[in-house]
Enzyme design. Structure first.
Site, PDB file in Angstrom:
ATOM      1  N   ASP A  33       0.846  -1.189   0.000  1.00  0.00           N
ATOM      2  CA  ASP A  33       0.000   0.000   0.000  1.00  0.00           C
ATOM      3  C   ASP A  33       0.886   1.245   0.000  1.00  0.00           C
ATOM      4  O   ASP A  33       1.885   1.320   0.708  1.00  0.00           O
ATOM      5  CB  ASP A  33      -0.924   0.004   1.228  1.00  0.00           C
ATOM      6  CG  ASP A  33      -2.064   0.995   1.083  1.00  0.00           C
ATOM      7  OD1 ASP A  33      -3.219   0.553   0.919  1.00  0.00           O
ATOM      8  OD2 ASP A  33      -1.798   2.228   1.125  1.00  0.00           O
ATOM      9  N   ILE A  34       0.500   2.242  -0.775  1.00  0.00           N
ATOM     10  CA  ILE A  34       1.298   3.467  -0.917  1.00  0.00           C
ATOM     11  C   ILE A  34       1.257   4.321   0.355  1.00  0.00           C
ATOM     12  O   ILE A  34       2.138   5.159   0.566  1.00  0.00           O
ATOM     13  CB  ILE A  34       0.805   4.261  -2.157  1.00  0.00           C
ATOM     14  CG1 ILE A  34       1.898   5.162  -2.697  1.00  0.00           C
ATOM     15  CG2 ILE A  34      -0.472   5.031  -1.850  1.00  0.00           C
ATOM     16  CD1 ILE A  34       1.589   5.737  -4.072  1.00  0.00           C
ATOM     17  N   GLU A  99     -12.358   3.306  -1.416  1.00  0.00           N
ATOM     18  CA  GLU A  99     -11.854   4.418  -2.229  1.00  0.00           C
ATOM     19  C   GLU A  99     -11.578   4.001  -3.661  1.00  0.00           C
ATOM     20  O   GLU A  99     -11.776   4.797  -4.581  1.00  0.00           O
ATOM     21  CB  GLU A  99     -10.568   4.975  -1.609  1.00  0.00           C
ATOM     22  CG  GLU A  99     -10.785   5.673  -0.270  1.00  0.00           C
ATOM     23  CD  GLU A  99      -9.468   6.044   0.399  1.00  0.00           C
ATOM     24  OE1 GLU A  99      -8.408   5.873  -0.228  1.00  0.00           O
ATOM     25  OE2 GLU A  99      -9.521   6.488   1.546  1.00  0.00           O
ATOM     26  N   VAL A 100     -11.042   2.805  -3.826  1.00  0.00           N
ATOM     27  CA  VAL A 100     -10.659   2.356  -5.163  1.00  0.00           C
ATOM     28  C   VAL A 100     -11.657   1.289  -5.621  1.00  0.00           C
ATOM     29  O   VAL A 100     -11.782   0.238  -4.980  1.00  0.00           O
ATOM     30  CB  VAL A 100      -9.224   1.792  -5.174  1.00  0.00           C
ATOM     31  CG1 VAL A 100      -8.857   1.306  -6.575  1.00  0.00           C
ATOM     32  CG2 VAL A 100      -8.229   2.845  -4.688  1.00  0.00           C
ATOM     33  N   HIS A 104     -10.216  -5.337  -3.609  1.00  0.00           N
ATOM     34  CA  HIS A 104      -8.907  -5.547  -2.997  1.00  0.00           C
ATOM     35  C   HIS A 104      -9.081  -5.946  -1.548  1.00  0.00           C
ATOM     36  O   HIS A 104     -10.009  -5.505  -0.876  1.00  0.00           O
ATOM     37  CB  HIS A 104      -8.030  -4.298  -3.093  1.00  0.00           C
ATOM     38  CG  HIS A 104      -8.672  -3.037  -2.602  1.00  0.00           C
ATOM     39  ND1 HIS A 104      -9.606  -2.348  -3.353  1.00  0.00           N
ATOM     40  CD2 HIS A 104      -8.531  -2.338  -1.453  1.00  0.00           C
ATOM     41  CE1 HIS A 104     -10.004  -1.278  -2.685  1.00  0.00           C
ATOM     42  NE2 HIS A 104      -9.378  -1.237  -1.524  1.00  0.00           N
ATOM     43  N   HIS A 106      -6.958  -5.813   1.995  1.00  0.00           N
ATOM     44  CA  HIS A 106      -5.806  -5.293   2.727  1.00  0.00           C
ATOM     45  C   HIS A 106      -5.298  -6.394   3.655  1.00  0.00           C
ATOM     46  O   HIS A 106      -6.097  -7.071   4.317  1.00  0.00           O
ATOM     47  CB  HIS A 106      -6.214  -4.123   3.626  1.00  0.00           C
ATOM     48  CG  HIS A 106      -6.765  -2.920   2.927  1.00  0.00           C
ATOM     49  ND1 HIS A 106      -6.048  -1.755   2.774  1.00  0.00           N
ATOM     50  CD2 HIS A 106      -7.975  -2.691   2.354  1.00  0.00           C
ATOM     51  CE1 HIS A 106      -6.793  -0.849   2.156  1.00  0.00           C
ATOM     52  NE2 HIS A 106      -7.975  -1.392   1.885  1.00  0.00           N
TER      53      HIS A 106
HETATM   54  P1  AMP Z   1      -9.883   1.353   0.179  1.00  0.00           P
HETATM   55  O1  AMP Z   1     -10.329   2.514   1.039  1.00  0.00           O
HETATM   56  O2  AMP Z   1     -10.134   0.030   0.848  1.00  0.00           O
HETATM   57  O3  AMP Z   1     -10.454   1.444  -1.214  1.00  0.00           O
HETATM   58  O4  AMP Z   1      -8.310   1.464   0.117  1.00  0.00           O
HETATM   59  C1  AMP Z   1      -7.592   1.890  -1.010  1.00  0.00           C
HETATM   60  C2  AMP Z   1      -6.125   1.779  -0.663  1.00  0.00           C
HETATM   61  O5  AMP Z   1      -5.371   1.943  -1.842  1.00  0.00           O
HETATM   62  C3  AMP Z   1      -5.631   2.850   0.328  1.00  0.00           C
HETATM   63  O6  AMP Z   1      -5.082   2.203   1.482  1.00  0.00           O
HETATM   64  C4  AMP Z   1      -4.559   3.599  -0.462  1.00  0.00           C
HETATM   65  O7  AMP Z   1      -3.458   4.002   0.328  1.00  0.00           O
HETATM   66  C5  AMP Z   1      -4.164   2.578  -1.525  1.00  0.00           C
HETATM   67  N1  AMP Z   1      -3.612   3.115  -2.753  1.00  0.00           N
HETATM   68  C6  AMP Z   1      -4.124   4.091  -3.529  1.00  0.00           C
HETATM   69  N2  AMP Z   1      -3.341   4.288  -4.608  1.00  0.00           N
HETATM   70  C7  AMP Z   1      -2.326   3.400  -4.524  1.00  0.00           C
HETATM   71  C8  AMP Z   1      -1.203   3.092  -5.324  1.00  0.00           C
HETATM   72  N3  AMP Z   1      -0.961   3.756  -6.462  1.00  0.00           N
HETATM   73  N4  AMP Z   1      -0.358   2.116  -4.933  1.00  0.00           N
HETATM   74  C9  AMP Z   1      -0.593   1.449  -3.785  1.00  0.00           C
HETATM   75  N5  AMP Z   1      -1.640   1.668  -2.979  1.00  0.00           N
HETATM   76  C10 AMP Z   1      -2.498   2.638  -3.340  1.00  0.00           C
END
Ligand code: AMP
Length: 120
Positions: A33-34, A99-100, A104, A106
């Protein structure tokens, strides 16, 4: 909801932006994770275009689902997270603050992770 092919994880899967990869196989990619929330914080994603746990569990093939969840366990083992313990989390939809919009999981490890969920 329709899968958005411009989401950031779709771009990682297409190689358009980099990631810190820790695992890849036919069905699954895992990368750090970034913005890590624990000493170990890895994201595990299916290579298929599934927007959420709901979409994945309803529409992915048995091969994709088995490959994905075996990869989650392998990544946790490879990260050395089993002995002290780890947490997996899949935010799904608005209330969970996903968010994405690409499914996924974690994996968090490396410290005491506290209680399971923030109290209301
Ligand atoms: P979620 O709220 O479960 O959708 O979490 C999305 C996660 O993606 C967050 O923990 C972000 O820090 C992570 N994230 C967003 N962009 C990137 C990226 N380019 N590379 C790695 N992790 C990312």
């Amino acid at each position: 909801m329709t899968y958005d092919p411009e989401n950031i994880f779709a771009k990682i899967l297409r190689g358009e932006i980099p990631c810190d990869k820790v695992h890849e196989d036919d069905t699954t990619l895992a990368f750090k994770d970034i913005n890590p929330q624990a000493p170990t914080h890895v994201l595990v994603i299916p290579k298929g275009a599934y927007e959420s746990m709901d979409d994945f569990s309803a529409n992915a093939s048995d091969t994709e689902i088995a490959g994905f969840f075996r990869a989650v366990g392998k990544v946790a083992r490879d990260q050395g997270a089993v002995d002290a313990g780890y947490r997996i989390l899949a935010n799904t939809g608005v209330d969970a603050h996903q968010e994405v919009p690409h499914f996924h999981i974690h994996i968090f490890a490396g410290r005491d992770l506290g209680g399971m969920i923030k109290r209301a």
